[in-house]
Design a protein around this motif. Structure first.
Motif, PDB file in Angstrom:
ATOM      1  N   ARG A 132       0.826  -1.216   0.000  1.00 39.21           N
ATOM      2  CA  ARG A 132       0.000   0.000   0.000  1.00 39.21           C
ATOM      3  C   ARG A 132       0.851   1.253   0.000  1.00 39.21           C
ATOM      4  N   LEU A 133       1.892   1.272   0.797  1.00 31.83           N
ATOM      5  CA  LEU A 133       2.782   2.421   0.864  1.00 31.83           C
ATOM      6  C   LEU A 133       3.489   2.647  -0.476  1.00 31.83           C
ATOM      7  N   LYS A 134       3.922   1.565  -1.086  1.00 32.85           N
ATOM      8  CA  LYS A 134       4.607   1.684  -2.373  1.00 32.85           C
ATOM      9  C   LYS A 134       3.666   2.153  -3.475  1.00 32.85           C
ATOM     10  N   TRP A 135       2.416   1.683  -3.478  1.00 33.42           N
ATOM     11  CA  TRP A 135       1.448   2.159  -4.470  1.00 33.42           C
ATOM     12  C   TRP A 135       1.156   3.633  -4.253  1.00 33.42           C
ATOM     13  N   LEU A 136       1.080   4.066  -2.986  1.00 34.06           N
ATOM     14  CA  LEU A 136       0.861   5.476  -2.685  1.00 34.06           C
ATOM     15  C   LEU A 136       2.024   6.317  -3.201  1.00 34.06           C
ATOM     16  N   LEU A 137       3.247   5.886  -2.943  1.00 33.16           N
ATOM     17  CA  LEU A 137       4.428   6.594  -3.422  1.00 33.16           C
ATOM     18  C   LEU A 137       4.432   6.653  -4.948  1.00 33.16           C
ATOM     19  N   TRP A 138       4.115   5.522  -5.586  1.00 34.86           N
ATOM     20  CA  TRP A 138       4.060   5.479  -7.046  1.00 34.86           C
ATOM     21  C   TRP A 138       3.034   6.475  -7.576  1.00 34.86           C
ATOM     22  N   GLY A 139       1.864   6.508  -6.960  1.00 37.21           N
ATOM     23  CA  GLY A 139       0.822   7.445  -7.377  1.00 37.21           C
ATOM     24  C   GLY A 139       1.255   8.894  -7.222  1.00 37.21           C
ATOM     25  N   LEU A 140       1.927   9.199  -6.110  1.00 36.77           N
ATOM     26  CA  LEU A 140       2.414  10.559  -5.893  1.00 36.77           C
ATOM     27  C   LEU A 140       3.480  10.941  -6.918  1.00 36.77           C
ATOM     28  N   CYS A 160       3.708   9.789  -9.902  1.00 38.05           N
ATOM     29  CA  CYS A 160       3.066   9.904 -11.218  1.00 38.05           C
ATOM     30  C   CYS A 160       2.156  11.122 -11.327  1.00 38.05           C
ATOM     31  N   LEU A 161       1.876  11.777 -10.204  1.00 41.15           N
ATOM     32  CA  LEU A 161       0.941  12.897 -10.200  1.00 41.15           C
ATOM     33  C   LEU A 161       1.416  14.063 -11.075  1.00 41.15           C
ATOM     34  N   GLY A 205      10.211   8.014 -20.536  1.00 40.82           N
ATOM     35  CA  GLY A 205       8.914   8.089 -19.870  1.00 40.82           C
ATOM     36  C   GLY A 205       8.449   6.777 -19.287  1.00 40.82           C
ATOM     37  N   GLY A 206       9.271   5.750 -19.352  1.00 34.71           N
ATOM     38  CA  GLY A 206       8.867   4.446 -18.857  1.00 34.71           C
ATOM     39  C   GLY A 206       9.218   4.170 -17.410  1.00 34.71           C
ATOM     40  N   TRP A 207       9.669   5.192 -16.688  1.00 38.16           N
ATOM     41  CA  TRP A 207      10.052   4.950 -15.298  1.00 38.16           C
ATOM     42  C   TRP A 207       8.890   4.472 -14.425  1.00 38.16           C
TER      43      TRP A 207
END
Length: 142
Positions: free
Chosen positions: A22-30, A32-33, A92-94
């Motif tokens: 969950r923490l990693k998905w949150l970081l990923w979302g942030l 990608c924002l 852009g694939g990061w």
């Protein structure tokens, strides 16, 4: 009497093989924002749809490159050069590469690789900050 600590992975970790998912998905979302907002803003302001299409497409390509490299590493076969992986991240694939690193547990321990990877992520963040909030001082988009 001593308590026995349950060390079994949680259900979400068992399904994906990712700890602290969950923490990693949150970081990923942030992370990608900014690119997401910047690419959408660029597209709707008439500056082109390329970034909006490029990020998901190249992210998928990056994820597939990581998957292929992981398979090759397990079989002691010809590997994907790190320059190719980094080039896909830079284009852009990061976001896809970050997902692949976590899901496949690939290229996460090599410090020199991670340093270049995070510099690429930081570069993307800085460029989108510039585009969205500083009037494109670094890039001629406006």
């Amino acid at each position: 009497m001593a308590r026995v600590q349950n060390t079994a992975p949680r259900r979400s970790e068992q399904a994906t093989g990712v700890s602290h998912a969950r923490l990693k998905w949150l970081l990923w979302g942030l992370l990608c924002l900014l690119p997401g907002l910047g690419a959408a803003s660029m597209a709707f302001d008439g500056h082109g749809w390329v970034p909006l299409v490029l990020y998901p497409l190249v992210s998928l390509i990056s994820l597939l490159l990581y998957w292929h490299d992981k398979r090759q590493a397990r079989g002691n076969a010809w590997r994907t050069p790190e320059k190719v992986l980094h080039a896909s991240e830079l284009l852009g694939g990061w976001p896809g590469a970050l997902i692949a690193q976590q899901l496949l547990r690939h290229k996460t321990r090599k410090v020199s690789y991670q340093l270049v990877f995070w510099i690429i992520v930081l570069l993307h963040q800085v460029l989108w900050l510039d585009y969205l909030f500083l009037g494109s001082r670094f890039l001629p988009f406006n």
